[in-house]
Design an enzyme around this catalytic site. Structure first.
Site, short mmCIF file in Angstrom:
data_model
loop_
_atom_site.label_atom_id
_atom_site.label_comp_id
_atom_site.label_asym_id
_atom_site.label_seq_id
_atom_site.Cartn_x
_atom_site.Cartn_y
_atom_site.Cartn_z
N LEU A 1 0.83 -1.21 0.00
CA LEU A 1 0.00 0.00 0.00
C LEU A 1 0.87 1.26 0.00
O LEU A 1 0.70 2.15 -0.83
CB LEU A 1 -0.91 -0.03 1.24
CG LEU A 1 -1.75 1.20 1.53
CD1 LEU A 1 -2.82 1.39 0.46
CD2 LEU A 1 -2.41 1.08 2.91
N SER A 21 4.94 3.10 12.46
CA SER A 21 3.49 3.09 12.65
C SER A 21 3.17 3.72 14.00
O SER A 21 3.97 3.67 14.94
CB SER A 21 3.02 1.64 12.63
OG SER A 21 1.77 1.53 13.27
N SER A 22 1.95 4.28 14.09
CA SER A 22 1.56 4.93 15.34
C SER A 22 1.42 3.94 16.49
O SER A 22 1.32 4.35 17.65
CB SER A 22 0.25 5.70 15.14
OG SER A 22 -0.77 4.82 14.70
N CYS A 23 1.42 2.63 16.19
CA CYS A 23 1.28 1.66 17.29
C CYS A 23 2.57 1.52 18.10
O CYS A 23 2.60 0.78 19.07
CB CYS A 23 0.82 0.31 16.78
SG CYS A 23 2.06 -0.55 15.84
N TYR A 55 4.84 -6.37 16.68
CA TYR A 55 5.09 -5.47 15.54
C TYR A 55 5.67 -4.15 16.03
O TYR A 55 6.63 -3.61 15.45
CB TYR A 55 3.76 -5.24 14.82
CG TYR A 55 3.80 -4.27 13.68
CD1 TYR A 55 4.39 -4.62 12.46
CD2 TYR A 55 3.23 -3.00 13.78
CE1 TYR A 55 4.40 -3.73 11.40
CE2 TYR A 55 3.24 -2.11 12.73
CZ TYR A 55 3.83 -2.48 11.54
OH TYR A 55 3.85 -1.59 10.48
N LYS A 88 9.25 -2.24 15.14
CA LYS A 88 9.33 -0.88 14.59
C LYS A 88 10.11 0.06 15.52
O LYS A 88 10.84 0.94 15.05
CB LYS A 88 7.92 -0.33 14.34
CG LYS A 88 7.23 -1.00 13.16
CD LYS A 88 7.95 -0.65 11.87
CE LYS A 88 7.36 -1.30 10.64
NZ LYS A 88 8.12 -1.00 9.41
N HIS A 117 -6.70 -4.52 7.64
CA HIS A 117 -7.05 -3.45 8.57
C HIS A 117 -8.56 -3.16 8.46
O HIS A 117 -9.23 -3.65 7.56
CB HIS A 117 -6.25 -2.18 8.25
CG HIS A 117 -4.81 -2.30 8.64
ND1 HIS A 117 -3.82 -2.55 7.73
CD2 HIS A 117 -4.20 -2.24 9.84
CE1 HIS A 117 -2.67 -2.62 8.35
NE2 HIS A 117 -2.86 -2.43 9.64
#
Ligand code: GFB
Length: 321
Positions: A20, A113-115, A142, A146, A185
């Site tokens: 993506l 990623s915001s996570c 994950y 990151k 998602h």
């Protein structure tokens, strides 16, 4: 802040161009005049393989790298396969970052990623909340991978002085997304389910969780513009957030998807499925101060993504290579 210039005619490797994010980055970079773009599919170059990655960098000698390759998935994929998410992402990052440093890549953008931020971080989430609290358990594997990438970028800057940076996008969507009914998602998952329901006239559609968690959604074309903007205007060790600055509850998101696909039945919430983190709205003050802002509204972006999805359906089976 001493910025090294971004040369659009220098060889630029987009890692993960079938995904993506990488797909949107590739399209945007080509459109704005990057004329030596290099890509490899995962069949041509397995980024988890250190020897293959070393050989690729030795041969191609890219000057700029956008590291958009990652194993990604939605809440169920992350919580079901944590070992894969940890291991694949650590290996991809380690191989690419080490090879980039060995072969003198001058500019590199690592995408996270915001996570990575703590589950109960103060909202909106500032970049300096990294590593101040416990992670959301559905995606901790994950997130740890990151976070290791962010630290690796910082370590390369500190030890060798490289102009490598990290960006943390919020939840992303757009054409080229993965519409797998279980692993995807929330947005592609709901588009697929509501579209099927609308076409068969189903009375109700299942939405996972309670519908109360709030999420922020950024169109991937906005992220692609942010990538160039950051490579040209940001050169600091701290990761920088990329988001729109507003969020909505999953229930409202589901209602919006229903409206866009023309579904008029009921919503049924399956509370046996996890909610995940209650909220992760990014503070986008820093990137706004650099002159970048998201431009695509959720309604417009969703309508366009839905049109793309219908075109793909018309063209044949959805499964991605
Ligand atoms: O997008 P999503 O899977 O990821 O789920 P996260 C967001 C919210 O939507 C959760 C709910 O509260 C889900 O329970 N939801 C409702 C659904 N219906 C659906 C559905 O049909 N499919 C999906 N997938 N969710 C991921 C992380 O977290 O976000 C990753 O696991 C990554 O690590 C990514 O960071 C951006 O926002 O909860």
């Amino acid at each position: 802040m001493a910025l090294s210039t971004l040369d659009r005619s220098a060889r630029t490797y987009i890692a993960g161009h079938r995904g993506l994010v990488g797909g949107a980055v590739l399209r945007h970079f080509a459109r704005i005049g990057f004329d030596d773009l290099v890509t490899r599919t995962s069949a041509e170059l397995d980024l988890r393989d250190p020897v293959a990655v070393e050989t690729f960098f030795a041969e191609q000698q890219p000057a700029t790298v956008v590291l958009a390759a990652a194993k990604v998935g939605g809440i169920m994929a992350n919580s079901t396969y944590p070992a894969d998410f940890l291991s694949d992402n650590l290996r991809i990052q380690l191989n690419v970052l080490d090879a980039a440093a060995r072969h003198g890549v001058t500019k590199l953008l690592f995408l996270g990623s915001s996570c990575i931020y703590p589950k109960y971080a103060e909202q909106p989430i500032r970049e300096d909340s990294l590593l101040t609290g416990l992670l959301e358990p559905t995606n901790d594997a994950y997130a740890i991978a990151k976070i290791a990438g962010v630290l690796h970028v910082q370590a390369l800057r500190r030890q060798y002085g490289f102009h490598y940076i990290s960006a943390m996008p919020t939840n992303l969507y757009g054409p080229g997304d993965n519409f797998d009914p279980v692993g995807s998602h929330v947005l592609p998952g709901l588009i697929r389910r509501f579209d099927e329901a609308a076409r068969v006239g189903a009375e109700s559609v299942t939405v996972w969780g309670t519908g109360t968690p709030r999420r922020e959604f950024l169109h991937v074309d906005d992220l692609a513009r942010a990538c160039v903007h950051l490579l040209e205007n940001y050169d600091e060790p701290e990761p920088i957030n990329v988001g729109v600055g507003e969020d909505l509850p999953i229930r409202e998101l589901a209602q919006l998807v229903a409206e866009i696909v023309g579904y008029r039945g009921e919503l049924a919430f399956d509370t046996s499925k996890p909610d995940g983190t209650p909220r992760k709205l990014l503070d986008v003050g820093k990137i706004h101060s650099l002159g970048w802002k998201a431009q695509i509204s959720l309604r417009d972006g969703l309508s366009e993504t839905y049109r793309w999805y219908r075109q793909q359906l018309a063209a044949g089976p959805l499964e991605r290579g």
